[in-house]
Design a protein around this motif. Sequence first.
Motif, PDB file in Angstrom:
ATOM      1  N   HIS A   1       0.832  -1.206   0.000  1.00 32.88           N
ATOM      2  CA  HIS A   1       0.000   0.000   0.000  1.00 32.88           C
ATOM      3  C   HIS A   1       0.869   1.260   0.000  1.00 32.88           C
ATOM      4  N   ILE A   2       1.925   1.257   0.774  1.00 32.05           N
ATOM      5  CA  ILE A   2       2.835   2.404   0.814  1.00 32.05           C
ATOM      6  C   ILE A   2       3.486   2.604  -0.548  1.00 32.05           C
ATOM      7  N   LEU A   3       3.942   1.516  -1.155  1.00 31.59           N
ATOM      8  CA  LEU A   3       4.594   1.617  -2.465  1.00 31.59           C
ATOM      9  C   LEU A   3       3.616   2.077  -3.539  1.00 31.59           C
ATOM     10  N   ALA A   4       2.382   1.595  -3.473  1.00 29.08           N
ATOM     11  CA  ALA A   4       1.381   1.998  -4.468  1.00 29.08           C
ATOM     12  C   ALA A   4       1.093   3.495  -4.366  1.00 29.08           C
ATOM     13  N   CYS A   5       1.026   3.998  -3.146  1.00 26.29           N
ATOM     14  CA  CYS A   5       0.782   5.437  -2.970  1.00 26.29           C
ATOM     15  C   CYS A   5       1.963   6.260  -3.474  1.00 26.29           C
ATOM     16  N   ALA A   6       3.176   5.827  -3.179  1.00 20.32           N
ATOM     17  CA  ALA A   6       4.359   6.550  -3.660  1.00 20.32           C
ATOM     18  C   ALA A   6       4.404   6.539  -5.182  1.00 20.32           C
ATOM     19  N   THR A   7       4.106   5.389  -5.771  1.00 21.54           N
ATOM     20  CA  THR A   7       4.107   5.279  -7.231  1.00 21.54           C
ATOM     21  C   THR A   7       3.013   6.140  -7.847  1.00 21.54           C
ATOM     22  N   GLY A   8       1.834   6.167  -7.222  1.00 29.09           N
ATOM     23  CA  GLY A   8       0.725   6.955  -7.745  1.00 29.09           C
ATOM     24  C   GLY A   8       1.033   8.441  -7.770  1.00 29.09           C
ATOM     25  N   VAL A   9       1.753   8.930  -6.754  1.00 29.08           N
ATOM     26  CA  VAL A   9       2.109  10.345  -6.705  1.00 29.08           C
ATOM     27  C   VAL A   9       3.173  10.674  -7.740  1.00 29.08           C
ATOM     28  N   ILE A  10       4.256   9.906  -7.753  1.00 27.25           N
ATOM     29  CA  ILE A  10       5.394  10.251  -8.601  1.00 27.25           C
ATOM     30  C   ILE A  10       5.084  10.054 -10.083  1.00 27.25           C
ATOM     31  N   ALA A  11       4.071   9.261 -10.396  1.00 25.83           N
ATOM     32  CA  ALA A  11       3.710   9.038 -11.804  1.00 25.83           C
ATOM     33  C   ALA A  11       3.262  10.329 -12.489  1.00 25.83           C
ATOM     34  N   ASN A  12       2.925  11.345 -11.725  1.00 25.69           N
ATOM     35  CA  ASN A  12       2.478  12.615 -12.292  1.00 25.69           C
ATOM     36  C   ASN A  12       3.629  13.510 -12.730  1.00 25.69           C
ATOM     37  N   ASN A  13       4.865  13.103 -12.476  1.00 30.42           N
ATOM     38  CA  ASN A  13       6.025  13.848 -12.968  1.00 30.42           C
ATOM     39  C   ASN A  13       6.326  13.451 -14.404  1.00 30.42           C
ATOM     40  N   ASN A  14       6.683  14.432 -15.212  1.00 25.78           N
ATOM     41  CA  ASN A  14       7.076  14.145 -16.597  1.00 25.78           C
ATOM     42  C   ASN A  14       8.559  13.841 -16.708  1.00 25.78           C
ATOM     43  N   GLY A  15       9.379  14.506 -15.907  1.00 23.84           N
ATOM     44  CA  GLY A  15      10.822  14.323 -15.990  1.00 23.84           C
ATOM     45  C   GLY A  15      11.287  13.137 -15.179  1.00 23.84           C
ATOM     46  N   ARG A  16      11.050  11.925 -15.675  1.00 27.84           N
ATOM     47  CA  ARG A  16      11.488  10.727 -14.965  1.00 27.84           C
ATOM     48  C   ARG A  16      11.646   9.582 -15.944  1.00 27.84           C
ATOM     49  N   LEU A  17      12.427   8.578 -15.537  1.00 30.34           N
ATOM     50  CA  LEU A  17      12.649   7.399 -16.375  1.00 30.34           C
ATOM     51  C   LEU A  17      11.482   6.435 -16.277  1.00 30.34           C
ATOM     52  N   GLY A  18      10.862   6.362 -15.101  1.00 32.30           N
ATOM     53  CA  GLY A  18       9.699   5.492 -14.927  1.00 32.30           C
ATOM     54  C   GLY A  18      10.043   4.132 -14.367  1.00 32.30           C
ATOM     55  N   LYS A  19       9.248   3.718 -13.357  1.00 33.73           N
ATOM     56  CA  LYS A  19       9.387   2.384 -12.769  1.00 33.73           C
ATOM     57  C   LYS A  19       8.143   2.120 -11.935  1.00 33.73           C
ATOM     58  N   THR A  20       7.920   0.878 -11.602  1.00 31.94           N
ATOM     59  CA  THR A  20       6.781   0.503 -10.773  1.00 31.94           C
ATOM     60  C   THR A  20       7.291  -0.337  -9.610  1.00 31.94           C
ATOM     61  N   LEU A  21       7.208   0.202  -8.413  1.00 30.60           N
ATOM     62  CA  LEU A  21       7.699  -0.513  -7.242  1.00 30.60           C
ATOM     63  C   LEU A  21       6.729  -1.621  -6.832  1.00 30.60           C
ATOM     64  N   TRP A  22       7.271  -2.722  -6.334  1.00 36.95           N
ATOM     65  CA  TRP A  22       6.430  -3.809  -5.837  1.00 36.95           C
ATOM     66  C   TRP A  22       7.183  -4.529  -4.717  1.00 36.95           C
TER      67      TRP A  22
ATOM     68  N   VAL B   1      -2.360   3.359   3.664  1.00 38.06           N
ATOM     69  CA  VAL B   1      -1.896   4.687   4.047  1.00 38.06           C
ATOM     70  C   VAL B   1      -3.091   5.474   4.584  1.00 38.06           C
ATOM     71  N   ARG B   2      -2.911   6.092   5.739  1.00 40.68           N
ATOM     72  CA  ARG B   2      -4.008   6.831   6.366  1.00 40.68           C
ATOM     73  C   ARG B   2      -3.905   8.310   6.040  1.00 40.68           C
ATOM     74  N   VAL B   3      -5.017   8.902   5.679  1.00 41.94           N
ATOM     75  CA  VAL B   3      -5.084  10.339   5.404  1.00 41.94           C
ATOM     76  C   VAL B   3      -6.147  10.932   6.311  1.00 41.94           C
ATOM     77  N   ARG B   4      -5.750  11.925   7.087  1.00 45.20           N
ATOM     78  CA  ARG B   4      -6.707  12.544   8.007  1.00 45.20           C
ATOM     79  C   ARG B   4      -6.709  14.057   7.822  1.00 45.20           C
ATOM     80  N   GLN B   5      -7.897  14.579   7.755  1.00 43.38           N
ATOM     81  CA  GLN B   5      -8.074  16.027   7.715  1.00 43.38           C
ATOM     82  C   GLN B   5      -8.376  16.521   9.120  1.00 43.38           C
ATOM     83  N   VAL B   6      -7.725  17.601   9.515  1.00 39.61           N
ATOM     84  CA  VAL B   6      -7.943  18.183  10.834  1.00 39.61           C
ATOM     85  C   VAL B   6      -8.356  19.642  10.675  1.00 39.61           C
TER      86      VAL B   6
END
Length: 633
Positions: free
Chosen positions: A170-191, A200-205
């Motif tokens: 889950h942590i790797l999927a979230c990191a991959t999902g965010v960084i995929a929005n960059n254009n200047g990268r070689l590209g990879k998929t973590l597993w 990953v927990r997201v909380r609004q306060v």
Amino acid sequence: LKQIMEAENVDLKAWPPRVLMSVIQRWKDRGLTPDKLSRADAGDLAGGRLNDIYKQYQERLKTLNACDFGDLLLHMLAIFQDPAHAEALQGYHRQFKYILVDEYQDTNVAQYLWLRLLAQASKNICCVGDDDQSIYGWRGAEVGNILRFEEDFPGAAIIRLEENYRSTSHILACATGVIANNNGRLGKTLWTAADGGEKVRVRQVWDGEEEARWVGDEVEALQAKGQSLADMAVLVRAGFQTREFEERFITLGVPYVVVGGARFYERQEIRDALAYLRVVVQPADDLAFERIINKPKRGIGAKTLQNLQMAAREMGVPLAEATWRMTENGGVKGKTATTLRGLMEDFARWRSLIETEDHGTLVKIILEESGYTRMWMEDKSPEAPGRLENLKELVSAIEEFDSLIGFLEHVSLVMENQENADGEAITLMTLHGAKGLEFDTVFLPGWEEGVFPNQRAMDESGVAGLEEERRLAYVGITRARKLAIITHAGNRRIHGSWTSSLPSRFVEELPPENVDVDAEAPAAVANQSWGHGFSGRADWSQVGQEPSQSAERLRAAINDARKRPPPPVLSPSYTVPDRPRPNAAFQAGERVFHDKFGYGTVIGSDNDKVRVKFDHSGDKKLMDNFLKPAGQA
């Protein structure tokens, strides 16, 4: 460099040598010798003359047969690129047939050019790096170096190391999902072959204070489940964000360590500001007065300060009072006397405002009119913007208290109770400092637009700045082994003004299937403002040299000052609220109550100071008039 600048009549105050040296070093990091620079490259630096100054600086180093750190690579590049020294490069080609480079994404341009020249013969070069972790552009790193690797070395084998042995899926999927929005990268998929683990927990306060309170509660809950504090970290985008977490951890008695920087109240600019406030509240605080008598620079030299200290000792009065008397009787003369008298009158005026101004506004007035904020606004060092942010965060902290005196008492308690913990402690640090580290649980607070991604980074570098901020988010998420918790506030006080904050675009980029969202707080608040920002309108400058005084004249001046009445500028025009002392001393074992720390048990006492073990805040030492018997709470 300073000598060259003086010869060129450069204003050293407007262009400090260390600032121009940092620009020259950045040019060297890019492999730029003076002959490769245009007038446009220098802009208005040193009045548009920095190119010439750089050239003279290099010539001076050559004359001295010396070089600075940047020259170590710059001279090597010059030798390797000069056909007259072709044999030198060929010799290194024969000597180094295989080259291995680690952290290739963090190389600067000079390092990149040097490696290309060194490897061009055999092309036996292996570079290890992660383009998605290039986060040091502000200090010269160039992500394009790793992106161009295949062009520089055609036919090179590219091996993507995509299996991760640290984090959950889950942590790797979230990191991959965010960084995929960059254009200047070689590209990879973590597993990972490990189990999915917790999402990953997201909380609004509601705001920053609730954010710190909620994180503190979560830390205690994780502790109760057996997780070590050493396996937890709070990673922030900017240093000023640590203050609220430090306050909360102190209240809860949670040991913490700030890595890569001082604790909030130990930072230079905070100590200076507190010294001003202490002198306003208590004119007899000699240490505080001595700290700021020449901050910002007022032309008060070491000899003048030494004479004032001698006068204070011989008259048996505080340093501030001795300063006033010596300026009144001619013990200090000329511009120095005028400056010191003006400073004392400023303190008197600020002191008189305690009853008429709210304490938050008063602090901003003091910092502005003293010239202290102006000093940092004019400072062109990379640290200056962060110091200004910390000063504004200090004002935010002060406004949370009922009075200036109450805040200073709180800081005294905080500083006294901050002991170096020998045991485990939670880590507080910036995202930049966390690269290469890992923790079981990582808290990632402040994920709002303007905070993270940082607005200044985007304003200065545009799309490149945004993409580096996104790489920083990738680094932050992947520091977590088992649990990553992201928080964002619906409202946040930034630089003193309340703003209704939008969640960071990085939150929107997280894959929904890998996230648990917990939002209980509403996301809107009316915009509020201080109405009195840091304008830095006042300024003190160097006011001339201190007059020379013989020992006899100094002795006569001290004797004359001894006869003078106490100065009116030191008489407080306000009344310090008097807290009644308890009728009897608190005894060991007695249960007591404190407004901030709650219930606790007395361990021991020393005159009017009592040491208490609080139920939820650990051991504290406090004045007895801040405590009540538990039965009276």
